[in-house]
Design an enzyme around this catalytic site. Sequence first.
Site, PDB file in Angstrom:
ATOM      1  CD1 TRP A   1      36.558 -33.057 -67.269  1.00 33.59           C
ATOM      2  CD2 TRP A   1      38.292 -33.766 -68.303  1.00 33.59           C
ATOM      3  NE1 TRP A   1      36.451 -32.705 -68.656  1.00 33.59           N
ATOM      4  CE2 TRP A   1      37.493 -33.290 -69.382  1.00 33.59           C
ATOM      5  CE3 TRP A   1      39.717 -34.528 -68.955  1.00 33.59           C
ATOM      6  CZ2 TRP A   1      37.825 -33.276 -70.611  1.00 33.59           C
ATOM      7  CZ3 TRP A   1      39.919 -34.386 -70.210  1.00 33.59           C
ATOM      8  CH2 TRP A   1      38.858 -33.610 -71.206  1.00 33.59           C
TER       9      TRP A   1
ATOM     10  CG  ASP B   1      44.711 -32.222 -67.071  1.00 34.23           C
ATOM     11  OD1 ASP B   1      45.015 -31.221 -67.550  1.00 34.23           O
ATOM     12  OD2 ASP B   1      43.649 -32.841 -66.987  1.00 34.23           O
TER      13      ASP B   1
ATOM     14  CE  LYS C   1      38.225 -25.683 -69.884  1.00 36.03           C
ATOM     15  NZ  LYS C   1      37.013 -26.499 -69.757  1.00 36.03           N
TER      16      LYS C   1
HETATM   17  N1  PLP Z   1      41.731 -31.430 -67.901  1.00 40.64           N
HETATM   18  C1  PLP Z   1      40.609 -31.128 -67.409  1.00 40.64           C
HETATM   19  C2  PLP Z   1      40.708 -31.283 -65.936  1.00 40.64           C
HETATM   20  C3  PLP Z   1      39.648 -30.401 -68.222  1.00 40.64           C
HETATM   21  O1  PLP Z   1      38.543 -29.868 -67.195  1.00 40.64           O
HETATM   22  C4  PLP Z   1      39.596 -30.019 -69.312  1.00 40.64           C
HETATM   23  C5  PLP Z   1      38.462 -29.480 -69.934  1.00 40.64           C
HETATM   24  O2  PLP Z   1      37.421 -29.359 -69.331  1.00 40.64           O
HETATM   25  C6  PLP Z   1      40.319 -30.589 -70.034  1.00 40.64           C
HETATM   26  C7  PLP Z   1      41.616 -31.257 -69.531  1.00 40.64           C
HETATM   27  C8  PLP Z   1      40.622 -30.389 -71.592  1.00 40.64           C
HETATM   28  O3  PLP Z   1      40.447 -29.186 -72.141  1.00 40.64           O
HETATM   29  P1  PLP Z   1      40.425 -29.230 -73.599  1.00 40.64           P
HETATM   30  O4  PLP Z   1      40.844 -30.417 -74.419  1.00 40.64           O
HETATM   31  O5  PLP Z   1      39.251 -28.406 -73.957  1.00 40.64           O
HETATM   32  O6  PLP Z   1      41.595 -28.107 -73.854  1.00 40.64           O
END
Ligand code: PLP
Length: 395
Positions: free
Chosen positions: A129, A210, A245
Amino acid sequence: MFSELQPRPADPILGLSVKFAADSNPNKIDLGAGIYKDEHGKTPVLACVKAAEQFRVDNEESKAYLGSAGSAAFNTAMNTLMLGDHKVIAENRIRTLSTPGGTGALRIAGEFIKTCKPGATIWVSNPTWANHQGVFTAAGLQVKSYPYYDYENKCLDFDAMIEALKQVPADEAVLLHACCHNPSGMDLSREQWQQVAELAKEIGFLPVIDMAYQGFGEGLEEDAYGLRLMADTLDELIICSSCSKNFGLYRERIGAVSVIGKSAEQADIIGSIVPAVVRVNYSMPPAHGAAIVETVLNSDELTQQWYGELQEMRDRINGMRQLLVNKLAENGVTQDFSFITRQNGMFSFLGINPEQVQRLQDEHSIYIVGSSRISVAGISPDNVDYLAKSIASVL
Ligand code: PLP
């Protein structure tokens, strides 16, 4: 103070959304941002979330501070969601704090690792990511990468991954995606999780898991398999989770950071340090998203409703994977795209080159990040024919 500032380029994914919004082509398709969309291209508020919000409006009695750990009820519910009835909960070895999204969890994990070992290194998959590098660098860690995806054969490069992980020194951290790897969609098999867990135990590196997509891959339990195996095998573990999500709470900013120690005594020490890390950062997490999630998870009826809604999202994404592969074949594409159906979650690499990605944008108003990562949730029965024809025309 500001006179020497130079502009920075826009974030590539967020920049794509701006271009998409400005495009007047009625056939335009956004496959950029990692947001779930239904078959009408909308990101609706889940019905269980609406019900929980109504409950909160009717029952909330105070907006007084909650403290750096956030809501205890949310933190407990998240432990169960991630770990089921795992021994680390019974042994009182886990400390969970609510965070502003999964990103907040990752930042606090990074700062906590820095507190344990200033200048520590975290290893992330290549690719990963896009924000991992920045978040961990900002937290004061060194970031290195291990091989993960075989672009040529469109599969996991597990041999290279495990060889690289064998070289990771003890007391360094290794970030692993629990499921629905972003951006490749390629996840570890159960046997591969086992090998990584055994290696972590043997060497003594610290896995940071993660989990941003629990329930988007194969199911809530199945997607937590690797994480639970790690918790079975290791004394120490960090988990960063997100409700963006799976509860559709993107803008509410709610997730959790969980640190598992080797004993209840060590967990108490951890439980005194992580809140101190939070206190000097954002002081306390937002409460609204946490209240929604705890209301859903503490109600049998709303939990059942959530399972159904989550399954609908998961099934739709998987259905679109298969449909795209079928439509590409129908449109005369002979190249094998079946790998798309073997991947999990929101993303896949199409495996087309940057020039083809640009042509899709310029000639067909189809928006994909330069690496050819597509967000499968942007595909619908209405746009898949146009998408497949457009891909065929640039191949
Ligand atoms: N980790 C991964 C692999 C992600 O794809 C995302 C968001 O796209 C996140 C963490 C963080 O998500 P959020 O901060 O929106 O909860």
